[in-house]
Design a protein around this motif. Structure first.
Motif, PDB file in Angstrom:
ATOM      1  N   SER A 156       0.825  -1.213   0.000  1.00  0.00           N
ATOM      2  CA  SER A 156       0.000   0.000   0.000  1.00  0.00           C
ATOM      3  C   SER A 156       0.857   1.260   0.000  1.00  0.00           C
ATOM      4  O   SER A 156       0.591   2.219  -0.741  1.00  0.00           O
ATOM      5  CB  SER A 156      -0.921  -0.004   1.227  1.00  0.00           C
ATOM      6  OG  SER A 156      -1.681   1.187   1.279  1.00  0.00           O
ATOM      7  N   LYS A 157       1.911   1.271   0.830  1.00  0.00           N
ATOM      8  CA  LYS A 157       2.803   2.433   0.873  1.00  0.00           C
ATOM      9  C   LYS A 157       3.511   2.640  -0.462  1.00  0.00           C
ATOM     10  O   LYS A 157       3.689   3.776  -0.916  1.00  0.00           O
ATOM     11  CB  LYS A 157       3.840   2.250   1.985  1.00  0.00           C
ATOM     12  CG  LYS A 157       3.286   2.453   3.392  1.00  0.00           C
ATOM     13  CD  LYS A 157       4.385   2.298   4.433  1.00  0.00           C
ATOM     14  CE  LYS A 157       3.848   2.565   5.836  1.00  0.00           C
ATOM     15  NZ  LYS A 157       4.912   2.397   6.873  1.00  0.00           N
ATOM     16  N   THR A 158       3.915   1.536  -1.093  1.00  0.00           N
ATOM     17  CA  THR A 158       4.579   1.641  -2.393  1.00  0.00           C
ATOM     18  C   THR A 158       3.636   2.223  -3.440  1.00  0.00           C
ATOM     19  O   THR A 158       4.017   3.097  -4.227  1.00  0.00           O
ATOM     20  CB  THR A 158       5.077   0.261  -2.847  1.00  0.00           C
ATOM     21  OG1 THR A 158       5.979  -0.267  -1.873  1.00  0.00           O
ATOM     22  CG2 THR A 158       5.791   0.352  -4.188  1.00  0.00           C
ATOM     23  N   LEU A 159       2.401   1.746  -3.443  1.00  0.00           N
ATOM     24  CA  LEU A 159       1.423   2.243  -4.415  1.00  0.00           C
ATOM     25  C   LEU A 159       1.089   3.709  -4.160  1.00  0.00           C
ATOM     26  O   LEU A 159       0.900   4.482  -5.112  1.00  0.00           O
ATOM     27  CB  LEU A 159       0.163   1.384  -4.363  1.00  0.00           C
ATOM     28  CG  LEU A 159       0.311  -0.051  -4.871  1.00  0.00           C
ATOM     29  CD1 LEU A 159      -0.960  -0.847  -4.603  1.00  0.00           C
ATOM     30  CD2 LEU A 159       0.653  -0.077  -6.361  1.00  0.00           C
ATOM     31  N   THR A 160       1.021   4.099  -2.899  1.00  0.00           N
ATOM     32  CA  THR A 160       0.743   5.500  -2.578  1.00  0.00           C
ATOM     33  C   THR A 160       1.853   6.410  -3.091  1.00  0.00           C
ATOM     34  O   THR A 160       1.597   7.488  -3.634  1.00  0.00           O
ATOM     35  CB  THR A 160       0.588   5.682  -1.054  1.00  0.00           C
ATOM     36  OG1 THR A 160      -0.527   4.901  -0.606  1.00  0.00           O
ATOM     37  CG2 THR A 160       0.373   7.135  -0.695  1.00  0.00           C
ATOM     38  N   LYS A 161       3.090   5.958  -2.946  1.00  0.00           N
ATOM     39  CA  LYS A 161       4.228   6.795  -3.361  1.00  0.00           C
ATOM     40  C   LYS A 161       4.442   6.790  -4.867  1.00  0.00           C
ATOM     41  O   LYS A 161       4.677   7.849  -5.472  1.00  0.00           O
ATOM     42  CB  LYS A 161       5.497   6.317  -2.653  1.00  0.00           C
ATOM     43  CG  LYS A 161       6.729   7.131  -3.025  1.00  0.00           C
ATOM     44  CD  LYS A 161       7.926   6.766  -2.170  1.00  0.00           C
ATOM     45  CE  LYS A 161       9.132   7.628  -2.525  1.00  0.00           C
ATOM     46  NZ  LYS A 161      10.302   7.362  -1.646  1.00  0.00           N
ATOM     47  N   TYR A 162       4.373   5.599  -5.490  1.00  0.00           N
ATOM     48  CA  TYR A 162       4.741   5.479  -6.903  1.00  0.00           C
ATOM     49  C   TYR A 162       3.540   5.334  -7.842  1.00  0.00           C
ATOM     50  O   TYR A 162       3.690   5.487  -9.059  1.00  0.00           O
ATOM     51  CB  TYR A 162       5.668   4.275  -7.105  1.00  0.00           C
ATOM     52  CG  TYR A 162       7.003   4.419  -6.429  1.00  0.00           C
ATOM     53  CD1 TYR A 162       8.042   5.131  -7.025  1.00  0.00           C
ATOM     54  CD2 TYR A 162       7.232   3.854  -5.178  1.00  0.00           C
ATOM     55  CE1 TYR A 162       9.271   5.259  -6.400  1.00  0.00           C
ATOM     56  CE2 TYR A 162       8.461   3.971  -4.544  1.00  0.00           C
ATOM     57  CZ  TYR A 162       9.471   4.680  -5.158  1.00  0.00           C
ATOM     58  OH  TYR A 162      10.696   4.804  -4.536  1.00  0.00           O
ATOM     59  N   GLY A 163       2.388   5.015  -7.292  1.00  0.00           N
ATOM     60  CA  GLY A 163       1.200   4.881  -8.120  1.00  0.00           C
ATOM     61  C   GLY A 163       1.050   3.547  -8.816  1.00  0.00           C
ATOM     62  O   GLY A 163       0.011   3.268  -9.419  1.00  0.00           O
ATOM     63  N   LYS A 164       2.083   2.702  -8.722  1.00  0.00           N
ATOM     64  CA  LYS A 164       2.046   1.406  -9.404  1.00  0.00           C
ATOM     65  C   LYS A 164       3.186   0.541  -8.906  1.00  0.00           C
ATOM     66  O   LYS A 164       4.136   1.031  -8.290  1.00  0.00           O
ATOM     67  CB  LYS A 164       2.182   1.581 -10.918  1.00  0.00           C
ATOM     68  CG  LYS A 164       3.528   2.196 -11.315  1.00  0.00           C
ATOM     69  CD  LYS A 164       3.706   2.276 -12.818  1.00  0.00           C
ATOM     70  CE  LYS A 164       5.092   2.862 -13.163  1.00  0.00           C
ATOM     71  NZ  LYS A 164       5.362   2.822 -14.608  1.00  0.00           N
ATOM     72  N   ILE A 165       3.064  -0.725  -9.163  1.00  0.00           N
ATOM     73  CA  ILE A 165       4.172  -1.667  -9.022  1.00  0.00           C
ATOM     74  C   ILE A 165       4.249  -2.414 -10.339  1.00  0.00           C
ATOM     75  O   ILE A 165       3.314  -3.120 -10.709  1.00  0.00           O
ATOM     76  CB  ILE A 165       3.961  -2.641  -7.843  1.00  0.00           C
ATOM     77  CG1 ILE A 165       3.991  -1.884  -6.508  1.00  0.00           C
ATOM     78  CG2 ILE A 165       5.038  -3.735  -7.846  1.00  0.00           C
ATOM     79  CD1 ILE A 165       3.656  -2.745  -5.309  1.00  0.00           C
ATOM     80  N   ASP A 166       5.327  -2.236 -11.060  1.00  0.00           N
ATOM     81  CA  ASP A 166       5.488  -2.892 -12.364  1.00  0.00           C
ATOM     82  C   ASP A 166       5.893  -4.344 -12.226  1.00  0.00           C
ATOM     83  O   ASP A 166       5.450  -5.196 -13.002  1.00  0.00           O
ATOM     84  CB  ASP A 166       6.548  -2.153 -13.204  1.00  0.00           C
ATOM     85  CG  ASP A 166       6.150  -0.732 -13.531  1.00  0.00           C
ATOM     86  OD1 ASP A 166       5.119  -0.551 -14.194  1.00  0.00           O
ATOM     87  OD2 ASP A 166       6.864   0.191 -13.103  1.00  0.00           O
ATOM     88  N   VAL A 167       6.768  -4.597 -11.247  1.00  0.00           N
ATOM     89  CA  VAL A 167       7.332  -5.941 -11.092  1.00  0.00           C
ATOM     90  C   VAL A 167       7.347  -6.327  -9.617  1.00  0.00           C
ATOM     91  O   VAL A 167       7.765  -5.537  -8.765  1.00  0.00           O
ATOM     92  CB  VAL A 167       8.773  -6.017 -11.647  1.00  0.00           C
ATOM     93  CG1 VAL A 167       9.322  -7.445 -11.544  1.00  0.00           C
ATOM     94  CG2 VAL A 167       8.835  -5.518 -13.093  1.00  0.00           C
ATOM     95  N   LEU A 168       6.892  -7.536  -9.346  1.00  0.00           N
ATOM     96  CA  LEU A 168       7.018  -8.130  -8.023  1.00  0.00           C
ATOM     97  C   LEU A 168       7.927  -9.340  -8.140  1.00  0.00           C
ATOM     98  O   LEU A 168       7.714 -10.196  -9.013  1.00  0.00           O
ATOM     99  CB  LEU A 168       5.651  -8.576  -7.494  1.00  0.00           C
ATOM    100  CG  LEU A 168       5.649  -9.530  -6.297  1.00  0.00           C
ATOM    101  CD1 LEU A 168       6.197  -8.837  -5.045  1.00  0.00           C
ATOM    102  CD2 LEU A 168       4.243 -10.068  -6.041  1.00  0.00           C
ATOM    103  N   VAL A 169       8.936  -9.421  -7.284  1.00  0.00           N
ATOM    104  CA  VAL A 169       9.825 -10.580  -7.266  1.00  0.00           C
ATOM    105  C   VAL A 169       9.645 -11.289  -5.927  1.00  0.00           C
ATOM    106  O   VAL A 169      10.017 -10.764  -4.868  1.00  0.00           O
ATOM    107  CB  VAL A 169      11.304 -10.189  -7.451  1.00  0.00           C
ATOM    108  CG1 VAL A 169      12.170 -11.457  -7.515  1.00  0.00           C
ATOM    109  CG2 VAL A 169      11.490  -9.368  -8.721  1.00  0.00           C
ATOM    110  N   ASN A 170       9.047 -12.471  -5.974  1.00  0.00           N
ATOM    111  CA  ASN A 170       8.879 -13.289  -4.769  1.00  0.00           C
ATOM    112  C   ASN A 170      10.139 -14.120  -4.560  1.00  0.00           C
ATOM    113  O   ASN A 170      10.294 -15.215  -5.097  1.00  0.00           O
ATOM    114  CB  ASN A 170       7.651 -14.194  -4.919  1.00  0.00           C
ATOM    115  CG  ASN A 170       6.368 -13.466  -4.644  1.00  0.00           C
ATOM    116  OD1 ASN A 170       6.233 -12.780  -3.635  1.00  0.00           O
ATOM    117  ND2 ASN A 170       5.401 -13.581  -5.547  1.00  0.00           N
TER     118      ASN A 170
END
Length: 285
Positions: free
Chosen positions: A71-85
């Motif tokens: 949620s914090k990442t989306l608030t700051k950047y507006g998106k997540i292009d890549v998730l690495v598990n």
């Protein structure tokens, strides 16, 4: 083009190298790890001092922690292009010598942790009709080995997630890839990072010297091959970067990075895909 990339388990090993490699390539990296002000404070400080890296408290065994970090990442950047598990834990021992609670602990990290991050990130990726999720599994995730059954079962579960969701998410433009590493000299394998091992010593004793000899022989073989082929963990970080840079639609479902396998891993992947296609054709007719 710079992308927003969130990586789990960046305090050591593959994850730390991924964060540095992707940041050096100009991407905005959110380096997730547990205990940023406690057990991993030093690692957090080291990564946080580098350009393009933001360290985030992220415990993949906690719904609240995962949701808050994303949620914090989306608030700051507006998106997540890549998730690495990437975050995971290894473990060794006889299956019968594992308590069910210990196996649950293994799956809580390796399997349910992946589901948590998917559930947290998918709504935004679906809304954007774009995304790449890279899951780090194992070179043996398509089959199994003695003394590693719970670990490999958890990793095979992630392979199932990756393969099934590739079809379910295709309408939203979200790609899924599993990287299948072989054995590499990371903290997970050299004993410096605690694993989730068999915890019933009485059962281990009953198996006696035969099991001990078999286990030692397997370990010796794996570590000798690791040395023989000069396995470098940077290979995995470079593989993640290569996948990120690949054009959309050209990424493979499975991406093996195991020099020891000498191509047999790709052969296995191709054979499995061919057989699956035949199986699906039988059910479609």
């Amino acid at each position: 083009m710079s992308k927003v990339i969130l990586i789990t388990g960046t305090s050591t090993g593959f994850g730390k190298l991924m964060a540095i490699t992707l940041a050096n390539a100009g991407h905005n990296v959110i380096a997730g790890m547990r205990g940023v002000t406690a057990k991993n404070a030093e690692a957090a400080k080291e990564l946080g001092a580098l350009p393009n890296i933001e360290v985030a408290e992220l415990d993949i065994t906690s719904d609240n922690s995962v949701n808050e970090a994303i949620s914090k990442t989306l608030t700051k950047y507006g998106k997540i292009d890549v998730l690495v598990n990437n975050a995971a834990v290894s473990g060794f021992g006889l299956l019968e010598a594992y308590s069910l609670d210990q196996i649950r602990n293994m799956f809580e990290v390796n399997f349910y942790g992946v589901l948590r991050t998917y559930n947290a990130v998918l709504p935004s990726m679906r809304a954007n009709k774009n995304g790449l999720i890279i899951n780090i599994t194992s070179g043996a995730s398509g089959h199994t080995l003695p003394f590693m059954i719970p670990y490999l079962a958890s990793k095979f579960g992630v392979e199932s997630i990756t393969e099934g969701l590739q079809d379910e998410l295709s309408q939203f433009g979200i790609e899924n890839v599993s990287i299948q590493p072989g054995v590499y000299p990371t903290e997970m394998n050299n004993g410096s990072k605690s694993g989730i091992h068999a915890d019933k010593p009485a059962i281990i004793d009953e198996y006696g010297d035969t099991a001990t000899q078999q286990f030692n022989a397997l370990g010796s073989a794996l570590f000798s091959k690791m040395a023989e082929f000069k396995m470098d963990p940077q290979t995995i970080a470079d593989g993640v970067l290569a996948l990120v840079n690949m054009p959309k639609g050209e990424r493979p479902l499975r991406y093996p990075l195991d020099a020891v396998a000498q191509g047999t891993d790709q052969e296995f992947i191709d054979a499995r895909a061919t057989i699956k296609a035949k199986w699906l054709a039988k059910y479609s007719n």
